[in-house]
Design an enzyme around this catalytic site. Structure first.
Site, PDB file in Angstrom:
ATOM      1  CB  CYS A   1      -2.356   6.577   2.154  1.00  0.00           C
ATOM      2  SG  CYS A   1      -3.653   5.716   3.043  1.00  0.00           S
TER       3      CYS A   1
ATOM      4  CD  GLU B   1      -2.854  -1.256   0.329  1.00  0.00           C
ATOM      5  OE1 GLU B   1      -3.198  -0.201  -0.222  1.00  0.00           O
ATOM      6  OE2 GLU B   1      -3.325  -2.363   0.031  1.00  0.00           O
TER       7      GLU B   1
HETATM    8  P1  NAP Z   1       8.515   4.876   4.235  1.00  0.00           P
HETATM    9  O1  NAP Z   1       9.627   5.800   4.511  1.00  0.00           O
HETATM   10  O2  NAP Z   1       8.510   4.185   2.942  1.00  0.00           O
HETATM   11  O3  NAP Z   1       8.500   3.853   5.438  1.00  0.00           O
HETATM   12  C1  NAP Z   1       7.500   2.889   5.542  1.00  0.00           C
HETATM   13  C2  NAP Z   1       7.960   1.749   6.428  1.00  0.00           C
HETATM   14  O4  NAP Z   1       9.000   1.057   5.780  1.00  0.00           O
HETATM   15  C3  NAP Z   1       8.525   2.207   7.758  1.00  0.00           C
HETATM   16  O5  NAP Z   1       8.142   1.311   8.755  1.00  0.00           O
HETATM   17  C4  NAP Z   1      10.018   2.140   7.529  1.00  0.00           C
HETATM   18  O6  NAP Z   1      10.726   1.975   8.709  1.00  0.00           O
HETATM   19  C5  NAP Z   1      10.082   0.902   6.688  1.00  0.00           C
HETATM   20  N1  NAP Z   1      11.325   0.749   5.939  1.00  0.00           N
HETATM   21  C6  NAP Z   1      12.060   1.691   5.322  1.00  0.00           C
HETATM   22  N2  NAP Z   1      13.121   1.112   4.729  1.00  0.00           N
HETATM   23  C7  NAP Z   1      13.055  -0.201   4.987  1.00  0.00           C
HETATM   24  C8  NAP Z   1      13.865  -1.323   4.664  1.00  0.00           C
HETATM   25  N3  NAP Z   1      14.968  -1.187   3.934  1.00  0.00           N
HETATM   26  N4  NAP Z   1      13.510  -2.540   5.115  1.00  0.00           N
HETATM   27  C9  NAP Z   1      12.384  -2.699   5.853  1.00  0.00           C
HETATM   28  N5  NAP Z   1      11.601  -1.668   6.194  1.00  0.00           N
HETATM   29  C10 NAP Z   1      11.914  -0.439   5.768  1.00  0.00           C
HETATM   30  O7  NAP Z   1       7.108   5.600   4.349  1.00  0.00           O
HETATM   31  P2  NAP Z   1       6.611   6.561   5.515  1.00  0.00           P
HETATM   32  O8  NAP Z   1       7.356   7.850   5.361  1.00  0.00           O
HETATM   33  O9  NAP Z   1       6.607   5.887   6.825  1.00  0.00           O
HETATM   34  O10 NAP Z   1       5.083   6.753   5.121  1.00  0.00           O
HETATM   35  C11 NAP Z   1       4.655   7.729   4.228  1.00  0.00           C
HETATM   36  C12 NAP Z   1       4.232   7.098   2.936  1.00  0.00           C
HETATM   37  O11 NAP Z   1       3.346   6.017   3.186  1.00  0.00           O
HETATM   38  C13 NAP Z   1       3.461   8.046   2.054  1.00  0.00           C
HETATM   39  O12 NAP Z   1       3.970   7.953   0.767  1.00  0.00           O
HETATM   40  C14 NAP Z   1       2.037   7.529   2.115  1.00  0.00           C
HETATM   41  O13 NAP Z   1       1.275   7.776   0.962  1.00  0.00           O
HETATM   42  C15 NAP Z   1       2.225   6.082   2.318  1.00  0.00           C
HETATM   43  N6  NAP Z   1       1.065   5.493   2.981  1.00  0.00           N
HETATM   44  C16 NAP Z   1       0.266   4.684   2.265  1.00  0.00           C
HETATM   45  C17 NAP Z   1      -0.846   4.111   2.860  1.00  0.00           C
HETATM   46  C18 NAP Z   1      -1.744   3.203   2.085  1.00  0.00           C
HETATM   47  O14 NAP Z   1      -2.559   2.527   2.713  1.00  0.00           O
HETATM   48  N7  NAP Z   1      -1.638   3.148   0.789  1.00  0.00           N
HETATM   49  C19 NAP Z   1      -1.125   4.367   4.191  1.00  0.00           C
HETATM   50  C20 NAP Z   1      -0.294   5.210   4.893  1.00  0.00           C
HETATM   51  C21 NAP Z   1       0.803   5.773   4.282  1.00  0.00           C
HETATM   52  P3  NAP Z   1      11.583   3.172   9.353  1.00  0.00           P
HETATM   53  O15 NAP Z   1      10.616   4.212   9.756  1.00  0.00           O
HETATM   54  O16 NAP Z   1      12.245   2.522  10.503  1.00  0.00           O
HETATM   55  O17 NAP Z   1      12.499   3.639   8.282  1.00  0.00           O
END
Ligand code: NAP
Length: 675
Positions: A297, A258
């Site tokens: 999101c 997602e």
């Molecule tokens: P993100 O930076 O991509 O991080 C998402 C998750 O991935 C975090 O738990 C992060 O952990 C983890 N992560 C990052 N690198 C990783 C790796 N190499 N291995 C395993 N895990 C890893 O996104 P975010 O900034 O938290 O969230 C914002 C984004 O999420 C926005 O683009 C939003 O649109 C999207 N979103 C989508 C939905 C949906 O349902 N479609 C819902 C909510 C948000 P760390 O924090 O420890 O780096």
């Protein structure tokens, strides 16, 4: 306030942050509040603990056992949620924002608990669809079943909904019977940890059913196997990196993503400024820009309106957004808090700078007025609207997600143009359409539904009860094609199936009945020791059958039924007209007369264990019954589902045959039977 040390929960042990822990900051003041992550977790042991301990314990339970467990867990969290609200302010969220996260998450768990009991069997195997006849005589049939994966689900969640993000994934996973390892985003994972701690303290889940990783997942992805699943929520960039993991690809590990989404909201061409839909549109868009400071999101990123309406829409949005007070999220006068972190603010401002090359900022300020003290280092961004003069030429506006209170207004020429612009998001979670014209709804579904996981229509008819553009509901699918990740979450029992394997069973009905814990037509039947209506829920056996003596259907019966009910349809009363009908040889019995006769033939009149007839499914009439025919009914126990400590539901297969042994009607009868 003492420093927060966010812990992991690995193989039954709480483990604190390590030397390389990340610093955590108060979103609205910038103050240091604690540390998270950095511990060297033995992720291989965590996975093994889930598979060896949590999985077997969960799979020993039925779907209903697990649904009851979820209900108790949701209740436990609900009783203690106030402390989560207090902590949630630190993420920059107002109380209203936290309601979406905390009550929204708990509510989602309640819905899955309820759906699990209403829509799934009190069994270990879920039947997916109906029996497929694979042979002429019915001795070889097919049935799809779903059973829980025997691995672990790794849930990687985004920072914006620390509680909902965990619970909306945990609920269907646990209902399926699969243990989970939850990995929240580090920036707000302290709130997830607090909710997770309650789950452990409740003692309601079996050992190994859930574990928590605070910080990085280490080499966990390299350990996952074919029975495991990854459910990721976050940015498209991170999803792309994780999808590229060779071990995941080699083992075909399920990977659901997602990710980000350039959602749109369309003002229908039928709407004038004096229509209720105009105010509704302004209200929905403003809410989407400001709720959770736009860090949803599903938030509206592109506002699509007829070209002639642009000025009116800007004026109305300006009036509404100017009334929004920004500041300390704990204050009652504040409607919009801070973004979750300084890094998030920097990211949003960077996207705004990109947008400025393609559109003009018409609402928003670099230094908004803030309500409260000590906010200078807070991650605040004012509600910001860009106006794009040439949306066809724009690229960033259709491809870059500013994950904050930012949206861009675009004029469309006609509905096809509106759909084209919406579709340029490259696959989105949701587009809303505010219209009072069914033609607009029809046109946009044909032109744009394929690019969306959800289309949300709203009008004067529904505005009093509608749930809002941005709310993913546990009942409805959440997810979208393309940029949005190409996966689905939620959607009721569909979500549970994401953690199960669908298997096509083929074989004789009796073997498949035993395997699926449900009697299938064509499999063995047997007579019980007494009339089945005199037998209690636990005494009734699958396949136990009553076959009634035959009953004559006379022309007088048919006429009497026609007179009594008023159903004088010519096929039952006019021999000549009936014979001219291609379906009937002449006068035939009413289908409902046959059902009524059937009930009269199989019920046991005296008070007994059968308490009520609650419904009838899948009724079909196969052959017309002419006067003089003799019908026989067989009633077979098909499936039993305990509902309370006092009674359970018994589903019966009912089969009516004529004197030639031909099937004239079948249906499924639902009754409640005393335990
Ligand atoms: P993100 O930076 O991509 O991080 C998402 C998750 O991935 C975090 O738990 C992060 O952990 C983890 N992560 C990052 N690198 C990783 C790796 N190499 N291995 C395993 N895990 C890893 O996104 P975010 O900034 O938290 O969230 C914002 C984004 O999420 C926005 O683009 C939003 O649109 C999207 N979103 C989508 C939905 C949906 O349902 N479609 C819902 C909510 C948000 P760390 O924090 O420890 O780096």
């Amino acid at each position: 306030m003492s420093m927060i040390a966010v812990q992991s929960f690995a193989a039954g042990n709480w483990i604190g942050p390590g030397a390389d822990a990340a610093s955590l900051h108060n979103a609205f003041s910038g103050a240091l509040i604690g540390h998270a992550g950095g511990a060297a977790l033995d992720v291989a042991t965590m996975r093994q603990h889930a598979i060896a301990t949590g999985g077997p314990a969960l799979r020993a339970m039925t779907f209903h056992d697990r649904a009851r467990m979820l209900k108790a867990l949701a209740q436990y969290l609900n009783d203690r949620k106030e402390s989560l609200y207090e902590l949630s302010y630190l993420t920059g969220a107002t109380r209203a924002d936290s309601w979406i996260d905390i009550d929204g998450g708990i509510g989602t768990m309640f819905v899955f608990a309820s759906k699990g009991r209403r829509e799934m069997p009190d069994a270990h195997v879920y039947l997916d669809g109906e029996v497929e006849m694979l042979s002429r005589k019915g001795s070889f049939v097919g049935q799809h079943v779903c059973t829980p994966l025997q691995g672990v689900a790794l849930h990687i969640n985004a920072f914006n909904f620390p509680v909902w993000g965990m619970l909306e994934k945990l609920a269907p996973t646990l209902l399926a019977g699969v243990p989970a390892i939850v990995k929240p985003a580090t920036a707000t994972g302290y709130l997830t940890e607090a909710a997770f701690r309650m789950i452990i303290e409740s003692g309601l889940l079996p050992d190994g059913a859930v574990q928590l990783i605070s910080g990085g997942v280490g080499p966990l992805l390299d350990h996952l196997g074919a029975q495991d699943a990854v459910s990721f929520t976050g940015s498209a960039d991170t999803a792309l990196r994780l999808r590229g993991n060779v071990n995941l690809q080699r083992n075909s590990v399920r990977f659901a993503a997602e990710q980000d989404s350039l959602n749109a909201s369309v003002l229908g061409p039928d709407v004038g400024i004096d229509d209720p839909e105009f105010d509704l549109f302004i209200k929905e868009v403003s809410t989407e820009v400001t709720a959770k400071a736009g860090q949803k999101c599903t938030a509206v990123r592109r506002i699509l309106v007829p070209e002639v309406m642009k000025l009116a829409v800007i004026d109305a949005l300006e009036a509404r957004l100017a009334a929004v007070t920004l500041g300390d999220p704990r204050r009652d006068d504040v409607q919009m808090g801070a973004l979750a972190s300084a890094a998030q603010k920097a990211d949003v401002l960077e996207k705004c700078a990109m947008f400025a090359g393609e559109a003009r900022r018409v609402i928003g300020s670099d230094s908004p007025l803030l309500s409260g003290d000590g906010l200078a280092d807070g991650a605040f961004v004012a509600p910001t609207i860009f106006d794009c003069g040439d949306p066809d030429a724009a690229t960033h506006l259709h491809t870059q997600e500013a994950f904050g209170p930012v949206a861009c207004l675009m004029g469309y020429r006609d509905l096809d143009h509106a759909a084209q612009l919406a579709n340029r998001g490259g696959g989105a979670l949701v587009t809303s359409v505010i219209t009072n014209d069914g033609g607009v709804a029809h046109h946009l579904v044909a032109a744009s539904a394929s690019h969306h996981g959800r289309l949300y229509f709203n009008s004067r008819e529904s505005m009093g009860e509608s749930t809002g553009h941005g709310s993913p509901l546990p009942h409805m699918v959440h997810g979208g094609p393309g940029r949005a990740g190409g996966s689905e979450e939620l959607g009721g029992i569909r979500a549970v199936k994401h953690y199960m394997q669908r298997t096509a069973l083929q074989g004789p009905p009796s073997l498949l009945s035993a395997a699926g814990e449900t009697w299938l037509a064509g499999s063995h039947t047997h007579e019980g020791p007494a009339h089945p209506f005199r037998r209690r829920f636990h005494d009734l056996q699958l396949g136990e059958t009553l076959v009634t003596p035959p009953r004559l259907v006379s022309v007088d019966d048919i006429q009497a039924f026609a007179d009594f009910t008023g159903d004088q349809f010519y096929a039952h009363t006019d021999a000549v007209a009936a014979a001219a009908n291609p379906f009937f040889p002449g006068i035939v019995a009413h289908g409902y007369l046959l059902l009524s006769f059937a009930a009269g033939m199989f019920v046991e009149p005296a008070p007994g264990p059968v308490l009520a007839n609650t419904g009838l499914n899948a009724l079909s009439f196969q052959k017309p019954v002419t006067p003089g025919s003799k019908i026989t009914v067989s009633l077979t126990v098909k499936r039993k589902t305990r509902r309370t400590d006092e009674y359970g539901e018994v589903r019966w297969h009912v089969d009516l045959r004529d004197q030639d042994g031909d099937n004239v009607a079948t249906y499924e009868l639902l009754t409640m039977v005393a335990i």
